[in-house]
Design a protein around this motif. Structure first.
Motif, mmCIF file in Angstrom:
data_model
loop_
_atom_site.group_PDB
_atom_site.id
_atom_site.type_symbol
_atom_site.label_atom_id
_atom_site.label_comp_id
_atom_site.label_asym_id
_atom_site.label_seq_id
_atom_site.Cartn_x
_atom_site.Cartn_y
_atom_site.Cartn_z
ATOM 1 N N HIS A 176 0.849 -1.195 0.000
ATOM 2 C CA HIS A 176 0.000 0.000 0.000
ATOM 3 C C HIS A 176 0.888 1.250 0.000
ATOM 4 O O HIS A 176 1.841 1.328 0.783
ATOM 5 C CB HIS A 176 -0.896 -0.036 1.237
ATOM 6 C CG HIS A 176 -2.048 0.910 1.165
ATOM 7 N ND1 HIS A 176 -1.887 2.275 1.189
ATOM 8 C CD2 HIS A 176 -3.380 0.697 1.062
ATOM 9 C CE1 HIS A 176 -3.080 2.854 1.109
ATOM 10 N NE2 HIS A 176 -4.001 1.925 1.024
ATOM 11 N N CYS A 209 -2.409 -3.623 -0.184
ATOM 12 C CA CYS A 209 -3.628 -3.028 -0.742
ATOM 13 C C CYS A 209 -4.733 -4.058 -0.912
ATOM 14 O O CYS A 209 -4.467 -5.164 -1.382
ATOM 15 C CB CYS A 209 -3.375 -2.556 -2.168
ATOM 16 S SG CYS A 209 -2.264 -1.216 -2.316
ATOM 17 N N GLY A 210 -5.951 -3.638 -0.662
ATOM 18 C CA GLY A 210 -7.100 -4.456 -1.067
ATOM 19 C C GLY A 210 -7.394 -4.246 -2.544
ATOM 20 O O GLY A 210 -8.071 -5.057 -3.168
ATOM 21 N N GLU A 246 -9.993 -5.739 2.837
ATOM 22 C CA GLU A 246 -8.561 -5.391 2.861
ATOM 23 C C GLU A 246 -7.924 -5.839 4.185
ATOM 24 O O GLU A 246 -6.781 -6.301 4.214
ATOM 25 C CB GLU A 246 -8.384 -3.886 2.678
ATOM 26 C CG GLU A 246 -6.936 -3.450 2.628
ATOM 27 C CD GLU A 246 -6.782 -1.976 2.277
ATOM 28 O OE1 GLU A 246 -6.658 -1.668 1.076
ATOM 29 O OE2 GLU A 246 -6.812 -1.141 3.213
#
Ligand code: UD2
Length: 296
Positions: A176, A209-210, A246
């Motif tokens: 992320h 990250c989702g 997430e």
């Protein structure tokens, strides 16, 4: 092999000599469990492509465009044509509640768009989280086809530069862009022990990250099935993890280490200035007005 890069007398690929002592020193390019971390300058695209071209692979991508998020689809699809696995067989699966509104984007030979209907939901959290269930079911169906790899991507994003064979692996996670320099105690993991997404302050590796993850079908199926089940079991007890699926993905990737990690080049955010170690932004989330586009 691409023209101009092979030795015409023998048909072998030409590329710079790999060094064992010189490389990028400003970033870490391997995790403590020896998974590569992919940054610009750590791979030769043409060399990697030549390896995967021989394997005749097919790569699938899933993207959800429900409710007002349909507005992001055109740019997503058009830029995917320019940058996502160019020259390879690609199947983009679009899940939407408005199949008639899916833009007509011209796709190159070997690339295909598949549109599937999904219902809308009252809560944006459900739209985002239900993706795991749909991805799980899709993979069960795909196993009968000839898809080798799958990436699951957020629609409110655009490609700006190559995303290709360097990203392939068994289980692939993306760092992320918002937290990669922070201490793990600051990561926005789910912090309530009652949740199945829980990660304690002294635990975890990275914050992933989702909005982008992938791998081979069997691995992504296992991830989607586990995240879905944990999300649903939490819901039965009235718990929703801090960042929905997430959070569950982050717990999963901590317990099941990804075999390849993609640097934040693979999911930047347009509202953030580019940091110097990010030499190329390949894919990034566009700026959006949450109040205006979400159902509630
Ligand atoms: C983050 C994650 C997102 C998800 C979410 C937590 C990134 C860049 N994004 O972004 O993947 O994990 O946190 O739930 O890591 N969608 C629709 N219609 C809607 C709402 C969502 O189609 O009304 C789909 C769409 O594909 C969108 C995705 O769900 O890209 C994620 O929703 P989001 O972009 O609103 O989530 P966000 O920005 O909080």
């Amino acid at each position: 092999f691409r023209e101009g890069l092979c030795d015409s007398s023998e048909g072998r690929l030409k590329y710079p000599q790999p060094s064992i002592t010189h490389g990028r020193t400003d970033v870490v390019s391997v995790t403590p469990w020896l998974a590569p971390v992919v940054w610009e300058g750590t791979f030769y695209p043409v060399l990697l492509d030549s390896i995967y071209q021989k394997r005749n692979i097919t790569v699938a991508a899933t993207v959800f465009a429900v409710g007002k998020y349909i507005r992001f689809l055109k740019d997503f699809l058009e830029t995917a044509e320019q940058h996502f696995f160019v020259g390879f067989k690609v199947k983009v699966y679009v899940f939407t509640d408005q199949p008639n509104e899916v833009p007509k984007v011209k796709m190159a030979a070997g690339r295909e768009l598949v549109v599937r209907s999904v219902p809308n939901s009252k809560r944006w959290q459900d739209i985002s989280a239900r993706r795991m269930e749909i991805i799980q079911t899709l993979i069960e169906e795909m196993l009968k086809n000839d898809v080798d790899y799958i990436f699951c991507l957020d629609v409110d994003s655009k490609f700006h530069s190559r995303w290709g064979t360097e990203s392939l692996g068994e289980l692939v996670a993306v760092i992320h862009p918002g937290y990669y320099k922070d201490d793990r105690s600051k990561f926005p993991y789910e912090r309530r022990p009652a949740s199945r997404a829980y990660v304690a302050p002294g635990e975890g590796d990275f914050y992933y990250c989702g909005g982008a993850f992938g791998g081979v079908l069997a691995e992504v199926h296992q991830l989607a099935q586990t995240c879905r089940k944990n999300f649903e079991d939490d819901a039965k007890e009235g718990i929703e993890a801090a960042w929905q699926e997430e959070s569950h993905l982050n717990r999963y990737m901590w317990l099941n280490k990804p075999s390849k990690v993609l640097s934040p080049e693979y999911l930047w955010q347009d509202f953030k200035a580019r940091n110097s170690e990010v030499r190329v932004i390949r894919f990034s989330g566009v700026i959006k007005n949450y109040n205006e586009i979400r159902p509630n």
